[in-house]
Design a protein around this motif. Structure first.
Motif, PDB file in Angstrom:
ATOM      1  N   PRO A 103      -1.577  31.740 -42.033  1.00 23.96           N
ATOM      2  CA  PRO A 103      -1.697  31.994 -43.474  1.00 23.96           C
ATOM      3  C   PRO A 103      -2.798  31.130 -44.091  1.00 23.96           C
ATOM      4  O   PRO A 103      -2.964  29.971 -43.746  1.00 23.96           O
ATOM      5  CB  PRO A 103      -0.317  31.608 -44.020  1.00 23.96           C
ATOM      6  CG  PRO A 103       0.604  31.743 -42.853  1.00 23.96           C
ATOM      7  CD  PRO A 103      -0.217  31.375 -41.647  1.00 23.96           C
ATOM      8  N   GLY A 104      -3.576  31.763 -44.974  1.00 23.46           N
ATOM      9  CA  GLY A 104      -4.668  31.068 -45.628  1.00 23.46           C
ATOM     10  C   GLY A 104      -5.998  31.210 -44.901  1.00 23.46           C
ATOM     11  O   GLY A 104      -7.044  30.882 -45.457  1.00 23.46           O
ATOM     12  N   THR A 105      -5.957  31.692 -43.668  1.00 21.19           N
ATOM     13  CA  THR A 105      -7.199  31.899 -42.921  1.00 21.19           C
ATOM     14  C   THR A 105      -7.956  33.073 -43.529  1.00 21.19           C
ATOM     15  O   THR A 105      -7.372  34.072 -43.932  1.00 21.19           O
ATOM     16  CB  THR A 105      -6.898  32.188 -41.429  1.00 21.19           C
ATOM     17  OG1 THR A 105      -6.219  31.065 -40.879  1.00 21.19           O
ATOM     18  CG2 THR A 105      -8.178  32.450 -40.645  1.00 21.19           C
ATOM     19  N   ARG A 106      -9.260  32.926 -43.599  1.00 22.90           N
ATOM     20  CA  ARG A 106     -10.125  34.028 -44.037  1.00 22.90           C
ATOM     21  C   ARG A 106     -10.982  34.437 -42.854  1.00 22.90           C
ATOM     22  O   ARG A 106     -11.332  33.611 -42.012  1.00 22.90           O
ATOM     23  CB  ARG A 106     -11.001  33.598 -45.209  1.00 22.90           C
ATOM     24  CG  ARG A 106     -10.187  33.334 -46.466  1.00 22.90           C
ATOM     25  CD  ARG A 106     -11.017  32.696 -47.526  1.00 22.90           C
ATOM     26  NE  ARG A 106     -11.561  31.463 -46.953  1.00 22.90           N
ATOM     27  CZ  ARG A 106     -12.517  30.743 -47.479  1.00 22.90           C
ATOM     28  NH1 ARG A 106     -13.076  31.102 -48.588  1.00 22.90           N
ATOM     29  NH2 ARG A 106     -12.949  29.645 -46.897  1.00 22.90           N
ATOM     30  N   ALA A 107     -11.313  35.716 -42.797  1.00 20.87           N
ATOM     31  CA  ALA A 107     -12.136  36.229 -41.706  1.00 20.87           C
ATOM     32  C   ALA A 107     -13.263  37.073 -42.282  1.00 20.87           C
ATOM     33  O   ALA A 107     -13.058  37.842 -43.221  1.00 20.87           O
ATOM     34  CB  ALA A 107     -11.282  37.060 -40.751  1.00 20.87           C
ATOM     35  N   VAL A 108     -14.436  36.899 -41.704  1.00 18.38           N
ATOM     36  CA  VAL A 108     -15.592  37.721 -42.050  1.00 18.38           C
ATOM     37  C   VAL A 108     -16.107  38.296 -40.742  1.00 18.38           C
ATOM     38  O   VAL A 108     -16.342  37.557 -39.783  1.00 18.38           O
ATOM     39  CB  VAL A 108     -16.702  36.891 -42.733  1.00 18.38           C
ATOM     40  CG1 VAL A 108     -17.905  37.762 -43.040  1.00 18.38           C
ATOM     41  CG2 VAL A 108     -16.171  36.217 -43.980  1.00 18.38           C
ATOM     42  N   VAL A 109     -16.266  39.611 -40.700  1.00 18.16           N
ATOM     43  CA  VAL A 109     -16.767  40.248 -39.487  1.00 18.16           C
ATOM     44  C   VAL A 109     -18.020  41.054 -39.833  1.00 18.16           C
ATOM     45  O   VAL A 109     -18.058  41.751 -40.841  1.00 18.16           O
ATOM     46  CB  VAL A 109     -15.686  41.123 -38.813  1.00 18.16           C
ATOM     47  CG1 VAL A 109     -15.280  42.287 -39.672  1.00 18.16           C
ATOM     48  CG2 VAL A 109     -16.144  41.612 -37.459  1.00 18.16           C
ATOM     49  N   VAL A 110     -19.051  40.870 -39.016  1.00 17.90           N
ATOM     50  CA  VAL A 110     -20.291  41.633 -39.164  1.00 17.90           C
ATOM     51  C   VAL A 110     -20.386  42.544 -37.945  1.00 17.90           C
ATOM     52  O   VAL A 110     -20.463  42.060 -36.810  1.00 17.90           O
ATOM     53  CB  VAL A 110     -21.524  40.712 -39.264  1.00 17.90           C
ATOM     54  CG1 VAL A 110     -22.800  41.545 -39.370  1.00 17.90           C
ATOM     55  CG2 VAL A 110     -21.388  39.769 -40.446  1.00 17.90           C
ATOM     56  N   VAL A 111     -20.359  43.844 -38.205  1.00 14.75           N
ATOM     57  CA  VAL A 111     -20.361  44.844 -37.128  1.00 14.75           C
ATOM     58  C   VAL A 111     -21.745  45.469 -37.033  1.00 14.75           C
ATOM     59  O   VAL A 111     -22.324  45.892 -38.036  1.00 14.75           O
ATOM     60  CB  VAL A 111     -19.303  45.933 -37.390  1.00 14.75           C
ATOM     61  CG1 VAL A 111     -19.333  47.004 -36.302  1.00 14.75           C
ATOM     62  CG2 VAL A 111     -17.913  45.319 -37.497  1.00 14.75           C
ATOM     63  N   THR A 112     -22.256  45.523 -35.810  1.00 17.22           N
ATOM     64  CA  THR A 112     -23.541  46.147 -35.539  1.00 17.22           C
ATOM     65  C   THR A 112     -23.314  47.359 -34.647  1.00 17.22           C
ATOM     66  O   THR A 112     -22.693  47.249 -33.590  1.00 17.22           O
ATOM     67  CB  THR A 112     -24.487  45.151 -34.831  1.00 17.22           C
ATOM     68  OG1 THR A 112     -24.576  43.973 -35.638  1.00 17.22           O
ATOM     69  CG2 THR A 112     -25.857  45.743 -34.633  1.00 17.22           C
TER      70      THR A 112
ATOM     71  N   GLY B 284      -8.974  26.302 -43.509  1.00 18.53           N
ATOM     72  CA  GLY B 284      -9.144  24.949 -44.034  1.00 18.53           C
ATOM     73  C   GLY B 284     -10.595  24.540 -43.887  1.00 18.53           C
ATOM     74  O   GLY B 284     -11.498  25.243 -44.301  1.00 18.53           O
ATOM     75  N   ASP B 285     -10.833  23.406 -43.223  1.00 17.06           N
ATOM     76  CA  ASP B 285     -12.214  22.958 -43.002  1.00 17.06           C
ATOM     77  C   ASP B 285     -12.726  23.348 -41.618  1.00 17.06           C
ATOM     78  O   ASP B 285     -13.789  22.918 -41.192  1.00 17.06           O
ATOM     79  CB  ASP B 285     -12.333  21.450 -43.218  1.00 17.06           C
ATOM     80  CG  ASP B 285     -11.472  20.659 -42.255  1.00 17.06           C
ATOM     81  OD1 ASP B 285     -10.638  21.263 -41.548  1.00 17.06           O
ATOM     82  OD2 ASP B 285     -11.626  19.421 -42.215  1.00 17.06           O
ATOM     83  N   LYS B 286     -11.964  24.185 -40.895  1.00 22.74           N
ATOM     84  CA  LYS B 286     -12.356  24.618 -39.553  1.00 22.74           C
ATOM     85  C   LYS B 286     -13.039  25.981 -39.603  1.00 22.74           C
ATOM     86  O   LYS B 286     -12.631  26.877 -40.335  1.00 22.74           O
ATOM     87  CB  LYS B 286     -11.136  24.691 -38.642  1.00 22.74           C
ATOM     88  CG  LYS B 286     -10.479  23.351 -38.422  1.00 22.74           C
ATOM     89  CD  LYS B 286      -9.259  23.478 -37.557  1.00 22.74           C
ATOM     90  CE  LYS B 286      -8.581  22.125 -37.439  1.00 22.74           C
ATOM     91  NZ  LYS B 286      -7.288  22.219 -36.808  1.00 22.74           N
TER      92      LYS B 286
END
Length: 131
Positions: free
Chosen positions: A108-117, A83-85
């Motif tokens: 449900p509806g949550t999106r995740a972005v992961v940056v791996v180093t 949502g807006d969080k």
């Protein structure tokens, strides 16, 4: 009545559709993206990323052609958007995976972005959507 040419065209089209379906199911590099830990799997830069998330723990597994990737010198920044969080989490090595414990918005509806180093590698980004 169909001619031999129209039968050949129909057969050719059917074969092309079947092959396209098989190629799509196998993923862009000829292998399937099957979860091994009950999570969601995406591929980025020839590495499979499996995100396993619960409200109390987040785990990220990396595989290269089906073999686990050594993550002992790796780190990751996970951004959860619900949502807006927005929640940002650092994932640290823990027994063959990257992990964080705490309280997470992963419905449900949550999106995740992961940056791996990883050492000697360019950072890689993987994106996930919770259904």
């Amino acid at each position: 009545m169909k001619t031999n040419a129209s039968i050949a065209q129909t057969t050719f089209a059917s074969v092309v559709l079947c092959l396209a379906s098989v190629a799509h199911a196998a993923g862009p590099h000829g292998h399937t993206l099957e979860p091994r830990h009950g999570g969601m799997v995406v591929e980025a830069k020839d590495i499979d990323y499996e995100l396993v998330a619960s409200p109390k723990k987040v785990e990220l597994y990396l595989r290269d052609h089906g073999k686990p990737v050594d993550v002992m010198q790796a780190s990751a920044k996970l951004t959860l958007l619900s949502g807006d969080k927005k929640q940002e989490v650092e994932l640290k090595p823990a027994g063959g995976k990257l992990q964080a414990e705490g309280s997470f918005q992963v419905g449900p509806g949550t999106r995740a972005v992961v940056v791996v180093t990883r050492p000697d590698k360019a950072p890689a980004t993987a994106r996930f959507s919770f259904k």
